[in-house]
Write a protein that holds these residues in place. Structure first.
Motif, mmCIF file in Angstrom:
data_model
loop_
_atom_site.group_PDB
_atom_site.id
_atom_site.type_symbol
_atom_site.label_atom_id
_atom_site.label_comp_id
_atom_site.label_asym_id
_atom_site.label_seq_id
_atom_site.Cartn_x
_atom_site.Cartn_y
_atom_site.Cartn_z
ATOM 1 N N ALA A 92 10.841 7.589 5.024
ATOM 2 C CA ALA A 92 11.032 8.382 4.264
ATOM 3 C C ALA A 92 11.930 8.290 3.251
ATOM 4 C CB ALA A 92 11.542 9.852 5.152
ATOM 5 N N HIS A 93 13.177 7.489 3.549
ATOM 6 C CA HIS A 93 14.105 7.232 2.482
ATOM 7 C C HIS A 93 13.504 6.414 1.534
ATOM 8 C CE1 HIS A 93 17.991 7.485 0.774
ATOM 9 N NE2 HIS A 93 18.425 6.155 1.180
ATOM 10 N N TRP A 94 12.758 5.378 2.041
ATOM 11 C CA TRP A 94 12.008 4.297 1.044
ATOM 12 C C TRP A 94 11.081 5.150 -0.027
ATOM 13 C CZ3 TRP A 94 12.557 -0.257 -0.722
ATOM 14 C CH2 TRP A 94 13.196 -1.310 0.013
ATOM 15 N N ALA A 95 10.296 6.260 0.603
ATOM 16 C CA ALA A 95 9.515 6.990 -0.319
ATOM 17 C C ALA A 95 10.418 7.841 -1.228
ATOM 18 C CB ALA A 95 8.829 8.011 0.531
ATOM 19 N N HIS A 96 11.331 8.408 -0.820
ATOM 20 C CA HIS A 96 12.328 9.143 -1.944
ATOM 21 C C HIS A 96 12.722 8.229 -2.930
ATOM 22 C CE1 HIS A 96 16.386 11.479 -2.401
ATOM 23 N NE2 HIS A 96 15.343 11.752 -3.005
ATOM 24 N N LEU A 97 13.419 6.921 -2.697
ATOM 25 C CA LEU A 97 13.940 6.218 -3.525
ATOM 26 C C LEU A 97 12.870 5.568 -4.641
ATOM 27 C CD1 LEU A 97 16.610 4.458 -1.614
ATOM 28 C CD2 LEU A 97 16.683 6.151 -3.305
ATOM 29 N N VAL A 98 11.567 5.291 -4.131
ATOM 30 C CA VAL A 98 10.528 4.818 -5.079
ATOM 31 C C VAL A 98 10.326 5.946 -5.898
ATOM 32 C CG1 VAL A 98 8.199 4.071 -5.154
ATOM 33 C CG2 VAL A 98 9.803 3.176 -3.465
ATOM 34 N N ARG A 103 0.721 -1.219 -0.089
ATOM 35 C CA ARG A 103 -0.112 0.092 -0.133
ATOM 36 C C ARG A 103 0.772 1.315 -0.030
ATOM 37 N NH1 ARG A 103 -5.097 1.590 4.059
ATOM 38 N NH2 ARG A 103 -5.482 3.255 2.865
ATOM 39 N N GLN A 104 1.888 1.172 0.728
ATOM 40 C CA GLN A 104 2.896 2.356 0.687
ATOM 41 C C GLN A 104 3.550 2.423 -0.460
ATOM 42 O OE1 GLN A 104 5.028 1.027 4.339
ATOM 43 N NE2 GLN A 104 4.816 3.154 4.965
ATOM 44 N N LEU A 105 4.006 1.645 -1.026
ATOM 45 C CA LEU A 105 4.617 1.623 -2.423
ATOM 46 C C LEU A 105 3.717 2.053 -3.407
ATOM 47 C CD1 LEU A 105 6.305 -1.878 -2.321
ATOM 48 C CD2 LEU A 105 7.649 0.267 -1.887
ATOM 49 N N GLN A 106 2.475 1.814 -3.538
ATOM 50 C CA GLN A 106 1.387 2.036 -4.657
ATOM 51 C C GLN A 106 1.142 3.635 -4.229
ATOM 52 O OE1 GLN A 106 -1.751 -0.503 -5.223
ATOM 53 N NE2 GLN A 106 -3.009 1.142 -5.721
ATOM 54 N N GLN A 107 1.071 3.942 -2.859
ATOM 55 C CA GLN A 107 0.970 5.346 -2.671
ATOM 56 C C GLN A 107 1.973 6.287 -3.329
ATOM 57 O OE1 GLN A 107 1.163 6.683 1.491
ATOM 58 N NE2 GLN A 107 0.050 8.497 1.167
ATOM 59 N N TRP A 108 3.210 6.129 -2.817
ATOM 60 C CA TRP A 108 4.365 6.882 -3.454
ATOM 61 C C TRP A 108 4.306 6.794 -5.138
ATOM 62 C CZ3 TRP A 108 7.673 3.708 0.230
ATOM 63 C CH2 TRP A 108 7.423 3.932 1.456
ATOM 64 N N VAL A 109 4.141 5.678 -5.573
ATOM 65 C CA VAL A 109 4.080 5.743 -7.109
ATOM 66 C C VAL A 109 3.032 6.344 -7.660
ATOM 67 C CG1 VAL A 109 3.734 4.188 -9.335
ATOM 68 C CG2 VAL A 109 5.136 3.352 -7.189
ATOM 69 N N LEU A 110 1.596 6.341 -7.106
ATOM 70 C CA LEU A 110 0.759 7.283 -7.587
ATOM 71 C C LEU A 110 0.887 8.747 -7.210
ATOM 72 C CD1 LEU A 110 -2.531 5.029 -6.466
ATOM 73 C CD2 LEU A 110 -1.724 5.510 -8.846
ATOM 74 N N ALA A 111 1.598 9.167 -6.295
ATOM 75 C CA ALA A 111 1.808 10.369 -6.237
ATOM 76 C C ALA A 111 2.711 11.179 -7.035
ATOM 77 C CB ALA A 111 2.369 10.654 -4.476
ATOM 78 N N THR A 112 3.666 10.276 -7.551
ATOM 79 C CA THR A 112 4.597 10.504 -8.431
ATOM 80 C C THR A 112 4.028 10.733 -9.951
ATOM 81 O OG1 THR A 112 6.361 9.454 -7.289
ATOM 82 C CG2 THR A 112 6.953 10.265 -9.579
ATOM 83 N N LEU A 128 11.227 18.386 -7.920
ATOM 84 C CA LEU A 128 10.200 17.368 -8.106
ATOM 85 C C LEU A 128 10.075 16.479 -6.843
ATOM 86 C CD1 LEU A 128 7.832 17.282 -9.954
ATOM 87 C CD2 LEU A 128 9.144 15.791 -11.346
ATOM 88 N N GLU A 129 11.324 15.885 -6.759
ATOM 89 C CA GLU A 129 11.257 15.160 -5.338
ATOM 90 C C GLU A 129 10.785 15.501 -4.179
ATOM 91 O OE1 GLU A 129 14.608 12.086 -7.352
ATOM 92 O OE2 GLU A 129 15.138 13.482 -5.750
ATOM 93 N N ILE A 130 11.423 16.823 -3.945
ATOM 94 C CA ILE A 130 11.057 17.314 -2.750
ATOM 95 C C ILE A 130 9.511 17.669 -2.684
ATOM 96 C CG2 ILE A 130 11.427 19.683 -1.393
ATOM 97 C CD1 ILE A 130 14.380 19.578 -2.483
ATOM 98 N N ASP A 131 8.965 18.178 -3.753
ATOM 99 C CA ASP A 131 7.693 18.600 -3.874
ATOM 100 C C ASP A 131 6.565 17.317 -3.702
ATOM 101 O OD1 ASP A 131 8.124 21.086 -4.515
ATOM 102 O OD2 ASP A 131 7.744 21.056 -6.744
ATOM 103 N N ILE A 132 6.973 16.293 -4.103
ATOM 104 C CA ILE A 132 6.037 15.072 -3.942
ATOM 105 C C ILE A 132 6.376 14.495 -2.589
ATOM 106 C CG2 ILE A 132 5.942 12.794 -4.631
ATOM 107 C CD1 ILE A 132 7.028 13.482 -7.558
ATOM 108 N N LEU A 133 7.447 14.619 -2.043
ATOM 109 C CA LEU A 133 7.647 14.133 -0.771
ATOM 110 C C LEU A 133 6.853 15.210 0.276
ATOM 111 C CD1 LEU A 133 11.581 13.148 -0.844
ATOM 112 C CD2 LEU A 133 9.629 11.666 -0.235
ATOM 113 N N THR A 134 6.745 16.407 -0.017
ATOM 114 C CA THR A 134 6.273 17.262 0.821
ATOM 115 C C THR A 134 4.670 16.916 0.738
ATOM 116 O OG1 THR A 134 8.002 18.974 0.517
ATOM 117 C CG2 THR A 134 5.674 19.828 1.150
ATOM 118 N N THR A 135 4.162 16.659 -0.420
ATOM 119 C CA THR A 135 2.665 16.494 -0.396
ATOM 120 C C THR A 135 2.257 15.004 0.370
ATOM 121 O OG1 THR A 135 2.829 15.032 -2.225
ATOM 122 C CG2 THR A 135 2.509 17.276 -2.767
ATOM 123 N N LEU A 136 3.345 14.245 0.661
ATOM 124 C CA LEU A 136 3.164 12.912 1.332
ATOM 125 C C LEU A 136 3.531 13.134 2.848
ATOM 126 C CD1 LEU A 136 4.819 10.508 -1.264
ATOM 127 C CD2 LEU A 136 2.445 10.529 -0.484
#
Length: 155
Positions: A111-117, A25-34, A141-149
């Motif tokens: 947070a590091h997992w989210a960043h690398l995905v 679920r986390q992996l999917q959330q990070w992919v979808l956010a990107t 772009l990575e910072i912006d996506i991570l901020t939304t998460l």
């Protein structure tokens, strides 16, 4: 958070014995956010394989001619002429490297997992960091996506 959900088929392969692996679920959330952040709305398929050090090192040597495991490898899919398949590509993440980096850099491991995905998905979408300008665009772009998460700036 996201106004429109991208149809996503995410194949997650857990091939690591490491602790603290993210959930599907986390992996999917990070992919979808990107995908959402870059305006990618087409149906999409991708594979995300989480590996241990031996497989990570083997793949890094085979595809990048570099010794040892790296944190994330991205393999974008290129449609053959005349086909338009929804395949984005494959991402391989080496769990022990992620854990070591998080500890060394004093970052929360999630947070590091989210960043690398996110980083891997951006590579599949054609983003790169071979020039300074590309690196700045990708990092922003990575910072912006991570901020939304609700994750901190990784840089």
């Amino acid at each position: 958070m996201m106004s429109r959900q991208v149809p996503l088929q995410l194949d997650v392969q857990y091939e690591s014995k490491a602790n603290e692996l993210p959930s599907r679920r986390q992996l999917q959330q990070w992919v979808l956010a990107t995908l959402h952040a870059v305006g990618h709305v087409q149906p999409t398929e991708l594979s995300l394989r989480i590996v241990d050090r031996a497989e990570g090192a083997r793949l890094n040597q085979t595809w990048r001619q570099k010794t040892g495991a790296t944190n994330v490898l991205s393999f974008p899919f290129e449609n053959p002429p005349g086909l338009n398949l929804p395949l984005l590509g494959d991402i391989v993440i080496c769990a022990p490297v992620v854990a070591e980096e998080a500890e060394t850099q004093k970052k929360p491991i999630t947070a590091h997992w989210a960043h690398l995905v996110i980083h891997g998905v951006l590579h599949l979408l054609g983003f790169d960091h071979t020039t300074e300008a590309e690196a700045q665009d990708m990092e922003r772009l990575e910072i912006d996506i991570l901020t939304t998460l609700h994750y901190p700036n990784p840089y």
